[in-house]
Design a protein around this motif. Structure first.
Motif, PDB file in Angstrom:
ATOM      1  N   PRO A  26      63.260  55.241  31.679  1.00 26.07           N
ATOM      2  CA  PRO A  26      63.139  53.763  30.804  1.00 26.07           C
ATOM      3  C   PRO A  26      62.726  52.863  31.206  1.00 26.07           C
ATOM      4  CG  PRO A  26      64.724  55.244  29.765  1.00 26.07           C
ATOM      5  CD  PRO A  26      65.130  55.828  31.393  1.00 26.07           C
ATOM      6  N   HIS A  27      63.196  52.640  33.280  1.00 27.70           N
ATOM      7  CA  HIS A  27      62.487  52.086  34.078  1.00 27.70           C
ATOM      8  C   HIS A  27      61.648  52.182  34.965  1.00 27.70           C
ATOM      9  CE1 HIS A  27      65.918  49.745  32.046  1.00 27.70           C
ATOM     10  NE2 HIS A  27      67.079  51.002  31.890  1.00 27.70           N
ATOM     11  N   LEU A  28      60.882  51.159  35.085  1.00 30.39           N
ATOM     12  CA  LEU A  28      59.769  51.509  36.128  1.00 30.39           C
ATOM     13  C   LEU A  28      60.259  51.102  37.643  1.00 30.39           C
ATOM     14  CD1 LEU A  28      56.281  49.517  34.104  1.00 30.39           C
ATOM     15  CD2 LEU A  28      57.067  51.777  34.111  1.00 30.39           C
ATOM     16  N   GLU A  29      59.800  51.686  38.245  1.00 32.88           N
ATOM     17  CA  GLU A  29      60.538  51.311  39.737  1.00 32.88           C
ATOM     18  C   GLU A  29      59.577  50.051  40.440  1.00 32.88           C
ATOM     19  OE1 GLU A  29      59.509  54.439  42.586  1.00 32.88           O
ATOM     20  OE2 GLU A  29      60.748  56.135  41.165  1.00 32.88           O
ATOM     21  N   ARG A  30      57.894  49.853  40.037  1.00 33.79           N
ATOM     22  CA  ARG A  30      57.532  48.657  40.358  1.00 33.79           C
ATOM     23  C   ARG A  30      56.623  48.187  39.338  1.00 33.79           C
ATOM     24  NH1 ARG A  30      56.099  45.033  42.235  1.00 33.79           N
ATOM     25  NH2 ARG A  30      55.468  44.611  43.867  1.00 33.79           N
ATOM     26  N   LEU A  31      56.106  47.082  39.186  1.00 29.86           N
ATOM     27  CA  LEU A  31      55.182  46.881  38.735  1.00 29.86           C
ATOM     28  C   LEU A  31      54.918  45.203  39.438  1.00 29.86           C
ATOM     29  CD1 LEU A  31      53.284  46.070  35.753  1.00 29.86           C
ATOM     30  CD2 LEU A  31      54.914  44.264  35.411  1.00 29.86           C
ATOM     31  N   LYS A  32      53.413  46.147  39.729  1.00 25.84           N
ATOM     32  CA  LYS A  32      52.525  44.638  40.706  1.00 25.84           C
ATOM     33  C   LYS A  32      51.652  44.160  40.270  1.00 25.84           C
ATOM     34  CE  LYS A  32      51.194  42.757  44.030  1.00 25.84           C
ATOM     35  NZ  LYS A  32      51.748  41.075  44.477  1.00 25.84           N
ATOM     36  N   VAL A  33      51.081  42.559  39.807  1.00 25.66           N
ATOM     37  CA  VAL A  33      50.088  41.700  38.834  1.00 25.66           C
ATOM     38  C   VAL A  33      49.665  41.138  39.684  1.00 25.66           C
ATOM     39  CG1 VAL A  33      49.876  40.782  37.364  1.00 25.66           C
ATOM     40  CG2 VAL A  33      51.875  41.844  36.581  1.00 25.66           C
ATOM     41  N   ARG A  34      48.622  41.234  40.069  1.00 23.25           N
ATOM     42  CA  ARG A  34      46.873  40.603  40.743  1.00 23.25           C
ATOM     43  C   ARG A  34      46.552  39.723  39.526  1.00 23.25           C
ATOM     44  NH1 ARG A  34      42.929  42.260  44.205  1.00 23.25           N
ATOM     45  NH2 ARG A  34      41.121  42.251  42.161  1.00 23.25           N
ATOM     46  N   THR A  35      46.602  37.757  39.739  1.00 25.13           N
ATOM     47  CA  THR A  35      45.618  37.400  38.864  1.00 25.13           C
ATOM     48  C   THR A  35      44.445  36.843  39.520  1.00 25.13           C
ATOM     49  OG1 THR A  35      46.880  35.019  38.945  1.00 25.13           O
ATOM     50  CG2 THR A  35      47.816  36.508  37.697  1.00 25.13           C
ATOM     51  N   PRO A  36      43.808  36.662  38.369  1.00 23.48           N
ATOM     52  CA  PRO A  36      42.520  36.322  38.578  1.00 23.48           C
ATOM     53  C   PRO A  36      41.998  35.155  39.361  1.00 23.48           C
ATOM     54  CG  PRO A  36      42.542  35.444  36.737  1.00 23.48           C
ATOM     55  CD  PRO A  36      43.654  36.929  36.547  1.00 23.48           C
ATOM     56  N   THR A  37      43.310  33.417  39.437  1.00 26.05           N
ATOM     57  CA  THR A  37      43.254  32.369  39.803  1.00 26.05           C
ATOM     58  C   THR A  37      43.809  33.305  41.469  1.00 26.05           C
ATOM     59  OG1 THR A  37      44.010  31.660  38.185  1.00 26.05           O
ATOM     60  CG2 THR A  37      44.127  30.323  40.429  1.00 26.05           C
ATOM     61  N   PHE A  38      44.478  33.405  41.528  1.00 25.55           N
ATOM     62  CA  PHE A  38      44.867  34.129  43.220  1.00 25.55           C
ATOM     63  C   PHE A  38      43.536  34.688  44.036  1.00 25.55           C
ATOM     64  CE2 PHE A  38      46.831  37.062  46.237  1.00 25.55           C
ATOM     65  CZ  PHE A  38      47.881  36.096  46.927  1.00 25.55           C
ATOM     66  N   SER A  39      43.169  35.396  43.553  1.00 20.58           N
ATOM     67  CA  SER A  39      41.921  35.937  44.033  1.00 20.58           C
ATOM     68  C   SER A  39      40.786  34.830  43.846  1.00 20.58           C
ATOM     69  CB  SER A  39      41.077  36.730  43.095  1.00 20.58           C
ATOM     70  OG  SER A  39      41.677  37.572  42.497  1.00 20.58           O
ATOM     71  N   ASN A  40      41.247  33.807  43.744  1.00 13.06           N
ATOM     72  CA  ASN A  40      39.884  32.940  43.282  1.00 13.06           C
ATOM     73  C   ASN A  40      39.731  31.539  44.728  1.00 13.06           C
ATOM     74  OD1 ASN A  40      37.659  33.904  41.422  1.00 13.06           O
ATOM     75  ND2 ASN A  40      38.730  32.668  39.844  1.00 13.06           N
ATOM     76  N   ILE A  41      41.011  31.425  44.876  1.00 13.03           N
ATOM     77  CA  ILE A  41      41.960  30.651  45.879  1.00 13.03           C
ATOM     78  C   ILE A  41      41.106  30.685  47.272  1.00 13.03           C
ATOM     79  CG2 ILE A  41      44.440  29.670  47.405  1.00 13.03           C
ATOM     80  CD1 ILE A  41      45.276  29.713  44.875  1.00 13.03           C
ATOM     81  N   PRO A  42      40.613  31.763  47.743  1.00 13.52           N
ATOM     82  CA  PRO A  42      39.944  31.958  48.887  1.00 13.52           C
ATOM     83  C   PRO A  42      38.664  31.006  48.827  1.00 13.52           C
ATOM     84  CG  PRO A  42      40.999  34.322  48.647  1.00 13.52           C
ATOM     85  CD  PRO A  42      41.114  33.140  47.471  1.00 13.52           C
TER      86      PRO A  42
END
Length: 358
Positions: A312-328
């Motif tokens: 019932p539990h995930l080993e890993r969940l990773k989230v990359r959001t658009p603001t993180f991509s736009n800071i560079p």
């Protein structure tokens, strides 16, 4: 020539969330910028590993209060991909309708904040008044104005019946009537153009090389929108990305303003063409394996990764959001700009630090 380094933020009147930029200026001109994030970290990814996977829908949609439905949609589609679940057609169309309503309410909020940053208080209130119509539709169709909780793994939990659909179409007509009066101001007003045209330049090649996403990318002439992949029901609704060639803050403003019209049309198409049938399928078993999912938030591409092990539990969940991509990309826009233009240029990427630090 005087050279000084000082902090911009983490609290600033034009930015509703906490981010700091260490600016180095020579007189009134910015020569370097360095971001400092970490003021709002909430540990959502780690919490997602401790929750039963089905409960993460409600956790993921709390990553951001503005695009909450699309966070939930991305997570549901990711788990459905891993578990090979086919969502009913009616649910896919309803997902598009609520996603685009979320995009409109996000863009109208941003346009209001931009107007406020110029001191245009009346325009600010007109944007938010029109946005209220969309929030009313969300409340009527999902029961909630901000955190909708209408998306579940396998489909949706709410329906839009014929009577409700008629009201949605009437309200969308009223919204478009109000936005018709607002759009020309952002397109033609002298003050807005003087503060945005040729400000915060992000060249076409730099936007692509730095991984910019969303209106930030499309304002630099790159025709890329994750909705073009056709997830949910976008492949059946005739979607085309909105692109501007200016590469400046004005181009990014026009992309968002034009996307408001586009999203309104998608809402109407989705509601008018709702297929008959079930709202959701029953989910059996637990996710076993890994997968990725990309969807288009108002600010750009959202990327999710999950790995399950048959429990019932995930080993890993990773989230990359658009603001993180736009800071560079923001760090390319700022050098060479006047110090007085820094707030508007920073606002032009529509930063959401709650998403970024999740």
């Amino acid at each position: 020539m005087a050279r000084i380094t000082f902090p911009f933020g983490p609290q600033h009147p034009v930015l509703p969330e906490a981010i700091q930029l260490k600016l180095t200026c020579e007189d009134e001109r910015v020569v370097d910028a360095m971001p400092v994030i970490g003021y709002m970290h909430r540990g959502i990814e780690k919490a997602a590993e401790r929750n039963p996977f089905a409960n993460n829908v409600f956790l993921c949609e709390r990553i951001c209060g503005i695009c909450s439905f699309i966070h939930a949609l991305s997570y549901c589609q990711l788990i459905e991909q891993i578990m090979d679940i086919e969502v009913p057609p009616r649910a896919r169309y309803l997902r598009v309708a609520w996603s685009e309503l979320s995009r409109i309410h996000s863009h109208m909020l941003w346009l209001g904040l931009l107007a406020d940053s110029f001191g245009f208080e009346s325009l600010f209130m007109q944007c938010w008044r029109a946005r209220e119509i969309v929030l009313d539709i969300l409340e009527m169709t999902t029961g909630q104005r901000v955190i909708q909780s209408s998306c579940v793994i396998g489909g949706v939990r709410r329906n839009i019946d014929d009577e409700m659909a008629k009201t949605v179409l009437e309200k969308m007509n009223e919204f478009k009537r109000q936005f018709d009066a607002i759009f020309p101001v952002f397109k033609k007003d002298y003050t807005i153009k003087s503060r945005t045209v040729e400000k915060g330049i992000l060249p076409h090649d730099k936007a692509w090389q730095l991984g910019a996403v969303g209106p930030t990318l499309r304002g630099s002439g790159v025709s890329w929108d994750t909705r073009s992949t056709g997830y949910a029901a976008y492949g059946e609704l005739g979607f085309e990305p909105v692109v501007e060639q200016g590469c400046d803050s004005y181009a990014r403003t026009l992309v968002r303003a034009r996307e408001v019209y586009q999203s309104a049309e998608l809402v109407v198409k989705a509601v008018q063409n709702l297929p008959d049938g079930e709202l959701a399928v029953k989910v059996k078993g637990f996710p076993n394996g890994e997968g990725i999912m990309r969807v288009e938030q108002p600010r750009g591409e959202l990327f999710d990764y999950a790995r399950g092990n048959g429990t019932p539990h995930l080993e890993r969940l990773k989230v990359r959001t658009p603001t993180f991509s736009n800071i560079p990309a923001l760090l390319v826009m700022l050098p060479g700009a006047e110090l007085a233009d820094v707030p508007v240029i920073t606002l032009s990427i529509d930063p959401c630090i709650a998403c970024t630090e999740r």
